[in-house]
Each structure stands twice: as structure tokens, then as C-alpha cells.
Design a protein around this motif. Structure first.
Motif, PDB file in Angstrom:
ATOM      1  N   HIS A 407       0.836  -1.198   0.000  1.00 34.54           N
ATOM      2  CA  HIS A 407       0.000   0.000   0.000  1.00 34.54           C
ATOM      3  C   HIS A 407       0.875   1.255   0.000  1.00 34.54           C
ATOM      4  CE1 HIS A 407       0.860  -0.473   4.339  1.00 34.54           C
ATOM      5  NE2 HIS A 407       0.762   0.850   4.380  1.00 34.54           N
ATOM      6  N   PRO A 444      -8.736  -0.493  -2.755  1.00 34.97           N
ATOM      7  CA  PRO A 444      -9.957  -0.496  -1.939  1.00 34.97           C
ATOM      8  C   PRO A 444     -11.200  -0.818  -2.758  1.00 34.97           C
ATOM      9  CG  PRO A 444      -8.574   1.354  -1.323  1.00 34.97           C
ATOM     10  CD  PRO A 444      -7.935   0.726  -2.528  1.00 34.97           C
ATOM     11  N   GLY A 445     -11.953  -1.801  -2.283  1.00 30.61           N
ATOM     12  CA  GLY A 445     -13.186  -2.204  -2.951  1.00 30.61           C
ATOM     13  C   GLY A 445     -12.995  -3.243  -4.037  1.00 30.61           C
ATOM     14  N   GLN A 446     -11.735  -3.644  -4.296  1.00 31.63           N
ATOM     15  CA  GLN A 446     -11.480  -4.646  -5.336  1.00 31.63           C
ATOM     16  C   GLN A 446     -10.786  -5.877  -4.755  1.00 31.63           C
ATOM     17  OE1 GLN A 446      -9.499  -3.117  -8.805  1.00 31.63           O
ATOM     18  NE2 GLN A 446     -10.715  -1.216  -8.856  1.00 31.63           N
ATOM     19  N   GLU A 447     -10.774  -6.942  -5.532  1.00 31.90           N
ATOM     20  CA  GLU A 447     -10.132  -8.176  -5.093  1.00 31.90           C
ATOM     21  C   GLU A 447      -8.607  -8.077  -5.219  1.00 31.90           C
ATOM     22  OE1 GLU A 447     -11.695 -11.368  -7.374  1.00 31.90           O
ATOM     23  OE2 GLU A 447     -13.666 -11.358  -6.371  1.00 31.90           O
TER      24      GLU A 447
END
Length: 487
Positions: A407, A444-447
Motif C-alpha cells: 500500500h 480499496p473495494g477490489q479483489e
């Protein structure tokens, strides 16, 4: 004896006949060359005394056979300069049967140089005991007659034939009874600094500086190694290891195919049968000067703990399924926790091996010492939370998958010539690079994106480069939006 020898002179001060013990003692023996010019070969030696104890007179007189219970050689000092090539030495053929129960050198100081090149070696304060020497009539005198011996030395030093390396071992002890070799320290020392060393070669080459300490080789036959180069041991333990490798990539690359690591083991001229090797603590630093870089970049692994299993070239494994295996853990750049497991099939025609590993808790900027000098990219922020990979490789290609969780990644492109990161061109390139490289995985929000490992083997590179390029392909794939397209 001196009349029949054109090269050397021998002088013995005193000879004692030991009547009650059927022996002979020679005192103050000197050996020297008849000619001792600076560039020619010479030999000079001093031996305090030589004692032959318990000679079997009956066999000597009636059967013309020499049986001696013990031969002791006291305080021998020999130095010289001779050709080491076996072809230049005339073989010594034994004129009669000789048996010696024990041959004992209580103190050896030896210093020899090769007249043919820069090769040399020396032994300080050596102690040697050879057991049960048997020489048959018409046998050629050679090291193969030694079947069992004990050896100690305070120091052994050698120089390579090209003068590029010096080798040193301290406090060496070998016991034939326990079949254990112990070495306090062993070092490989280049005789020239980094660029001075590489400048002496036409092509790229690795300058290797290494040190090992607290080495123990168990269930090892030293006589077997001396006679046939056999490396047989149940366990080799190394307490500490430090290795520094330097390569100058600005020099021309020599295009020669490199064998697979399994083939290096098979091609060894003797038997290899090592059950396991253990390293308690090690550090490895690799430094290279990229072709267009101003300065060298480096990467290092610290606190290495590793085990190698089943290192062998035993041809029985051509029919039986077996693997060579390497397990290890270390700190990448002294910070990131790393583990690896390599398994290579023995006597597989494709030289197949698998490599899996993990890396965790590493700030991206810790990799800048290698990135900015070799990839001309500088990580300004970001953290690798965890990386795991697994791939299978053979003589042609490596394929597998990687999961790289990270990240906050941001990079800056450097100018190859000036190292500048603030110029307009570099800022544009940095902007484009950060658009291409996603700043996290998962977004964020994805695999989680699964990276694809795919690399075609360069036959001119060895295992380490092959494995690194395979892992790098997985990292590159993981940083992009569409890993499959980067295959």
C-alpha cells in the motif's frame, strides 16, 4: 647420495644406532639446492632429527623388506620454489616392500611457490600423523598410499595461480578416529579492490570476498578426499558466513552457456554425498555497477539461517526419485522477513526445480540502494505488507504465481546521467510511472490481484539470475492493472 643427485645436497650432522630398540636416529638434517638463482627452482630445508624405531632386522636382512614400527620427524622447516605440474616430476618407484606403522611429524613449517605461475601455499605449526603406510615393491609413490591420518595446523595460506585470490584457514584439526574436520576460520580474499580487480579481466566477472567461521565437517574421510576428491559427510555445520560480491556490468559480457545447478553437482570429478549442510548465521551483499549508472547499487541479506539437504551425484538416483532441497530465512536489506524453499529433482533430464518463498514487513524505500542505481527508480513511499510466490522452472522457462500485498506506493524516476529527480523530464516520467504502477494491492473495494510469473531461461545465466528474473516478472505483473497482459 649427494654424488648421484644433481639438483640437491643433503647434510646430516649425527647418526645414532639404537641397539636396544633396533632403530636409527639422524640429527640436524639440512637440504639445499645446488643452484638457487632467484627465478629458478630451489629447495631449502632443516629437520632437527628423524628417528626410526623398532626396525624388523630379520625381514630387512633376509627378505629385503623394511618394517618399521614408528618414524618420527622433529621440527621440519622447508621452503622452496618448484614446478607444481605433475608432468615435470619423475615418478618414484619403490625398490622394495616398505611398512611403517606410524609416521609422525611433530612440527611442520612449509612454504612453497610454483615456478610456472603465481600459485603458492604455506603451512605453519603443522602436526601430521599417518597410520599404517604400506608400499609394495614397484609401486609408484603418491598420495594414494595414505589411508588414515590425523592433521593439525595453526595456519594454511594459499594464493591462486593467477594471483587474483588468497585463501586462508586458521586452527585446522582433523581426526581420523572421529572423522571430524574442524576449522576455526576460512577466508577467500581478493588481492585487488573492486574496480582494480574487475579491470584485470576482459569480460564481466564476479569479485567474491568471503569469510566463514566455526566450521565442522562430520563423518568425513580426509584421505578419501585427498585420494579421489570424494566429498562424503553426514553433516557440515557453519557457524558464521559473510559474503560480498561485486560485478561491473559496464564491461563486455562473455557469451557462454551456464549449466543448471544440478549439472554442476553431477560434473564434479569425485563422489559427492552430503546429507545436510547447516548455516547458523550469514550475511550476503551483492553490488553491481549498471551500464549507465554513475555509482554502483547493492542489495543485502542479513541474519541468514539455512539448511541444504541431499547434495549428491550418486547415480542411484537416476532410477530412484530424490530431491536436493534448500530451506532458509533471512532479513532483506536488514528489515524484511524472507523465507525460501527450493526443491530440485535429481537426474531429471529437464533439470526441473520449484522455488517458493515469502517476504513481509518491508518499507519500499529500503530497496532504493538497488532500485535507484540499477532501475533508475526511487521509491518515495510505500510498504510491502506481504509477498508470497511459487514457481516451477526447468531448462527453458519458469512459470508460477505471486501475491504481492502492498500500500501507499509512489515512485520517482531518476536521470541516468545526472541522478536528478526534479527536472521537468523526470517529473513527467515519474507521473507516467505512477499512473502505470498501482499504489496498492488490493485497491480499496477490489479483489487481490494475483501476479503471473513467467520468464524464459537465459542459458548464459546461472540459478540466481534465473530465479531473480522469474520473481521480478511476478512483481512487475502484480504492480499493473492487468497481470495476464504482462505475461
Amino acid at each position: 647420495m649427494n654424488e648421484n643427485n644433481l639438483n640437491y645436497m643433503v647434510k646430516i650432522d649425527k647418526v645414532h644406532i639404537l641397539l636396544f630398540r633396533s632403530g636409527i636416529e639422524l640429527e640436524n638434517i639440512k637440504l639445499w639446492s645446488r643452484q638457487s638463482q632467484e627465478n629458478e627452482r630451489y629447495l631449502a630445508g632443516d629437520i632437527a632429527s628423524v628417528k626410526f624405531t623398532a626396525i624388523n632386522l630379520i625381514k630387512a636382512i633376509f627378505k629385503k623388506e623394511i618394517y618399521i614400527s614408528k618414524v618420527t620427524i622433529f621440527k621440519s622447516k622447508i621452503k622452496g620454489k618448484i614446478p607444481f605440474s605433475e608432468e615435470t616430476a619423475s615418478p618414484i618407484v619403490m625398490p622394495l616392500n616398505i611398512r611403517i606403522g606410524t609416521l609422525f611429524f611433530d612440527s611442520i613449517d612449509l612454504a612453497m611457490e610454483n615456478t610456472l605461475n603465481a600459485q603458492s601455499f604455506s603451512v605453519k605449526e603443522g602436526v601430521l600423523k599417518v597410520y599404517d603406510l604400506q608400499l609394495e615393491k614397484k609401486d609408484t609413490l603418491s598420495l594414494t598410499i595414505i589411508n588414515q591420518f590425523d592433521f593439525e595446523a595453526k595456519e594454511f595460506v594459499s594464493c591462486s595461480s593467477d594471483s587474483m585470490y588468497s585463501f586462508r584457514a586458521d586452527s585446522i584439526i582433523y581426526s581420523a578416529t572421529s572423522q571430524t574436520l574442524a576449522v576455526s576460520s576460512l577466508s577467500i580474499q581478493p588481492n585487488y579492490a573492486d574496480y582494480n580487480f574487475t579491470s584485470r579481466y576482459e569480460f564481466q566477472t564476479d569479485r567474491i570476498e568471503a569469510g566463514f567461521s566455526n566450521i565442522y565437517v562430520h563423518d568425513f574421510s580426509a584421505a578419501g578426499y585427498v585420494n579421489s576428491r570424494s566429498m562424503i559427510s553426514s553433516y557440515i555445520e557453519i557457524g558464521k558466513m559473510d559474503i560480498d560480491v561485486f560485478r561491473d556490468l559496464r564491461k563486455e559480457f562473455r557469451h557462454v552457456d551456464k549449466p543448471a545447478f544440478q549439472s554442476v553437482i553431477y560434473d564434479y570429478p569425485g563422489i559427492i554425498q552430503i546429507d545436510s549442510i547447516g548455516l547458523a548465521n550469514g550475511n550476503v551483499t551483492y553490488t553491481e555497477h549498471a551500464e549507465k549508472a554513475n555509482d554502483p547499487g547493492s542489495i543485502h541479506f542479513d541474519e541468514i539461517n539455512a539448511k541444504l539437504y541431499n547434495i549428491t551425484n550418486d547415480t542411484i538416483y537416476k532410477t530412484e526419485r530424490a530431491f536436493i532441497e534448500i530451506k532458509g530465512d533471512a532479513l532483506l536489506m536488514g528489515k524484511g522477513k524472507m523465507t525460501i524453499l527450493l526443491k530440485g529433482r535429481l537426474f531429471d533430464s529437464h533439470n526441473t526445480f520449484t522455488l517458493s518463498g515469502t517476504l513481509s514487513d518491508l518499507e519500499a524505500n529500503e530497496l532504493n540502494p538497488i532500485l535507484e542505481k540499477n532501475a533508475f527508480i526511487y521509491a518515495t513511499s510505500g510498504k510491502i505488507d506481504r509477498m508470497s510466490f511459487n514457481f516451477t522452472a526447468n531448462n527453458t522457462q519458469a512459470t508460477g504465481k505471486m501475491t504481492l500485498l502492498y500500500h501507499g506506493l509512489n515512485v520517482t524516476v531518476k536521470n541516468k546521467r545526472t541522478d536528478d529527480t526534479t527536472a521537468f523530464g523526470q517529473r513527467i516520467l515519474s507521473f507516467i510511472a505512477n499512473k502505470k504502477v498501482l499504489d496498492s494491492n488490493p485497491i480499496p473495494g477490489q479483489e487481490v490481484r494475483i501476479g503471473i510469473i513467467y520468464h524464459e531461461r537465459d542459458p548464459e545465466r546461472f540459478l540466481f539470475n534465473y530465479s531473480f528474473k522469474a520473481i521480478l516478472s511476478g512483481i512487475t505483473s502484480s504492480l499493473s492493472k492487468n497481470p495476464e497482459k504482462n505475461r
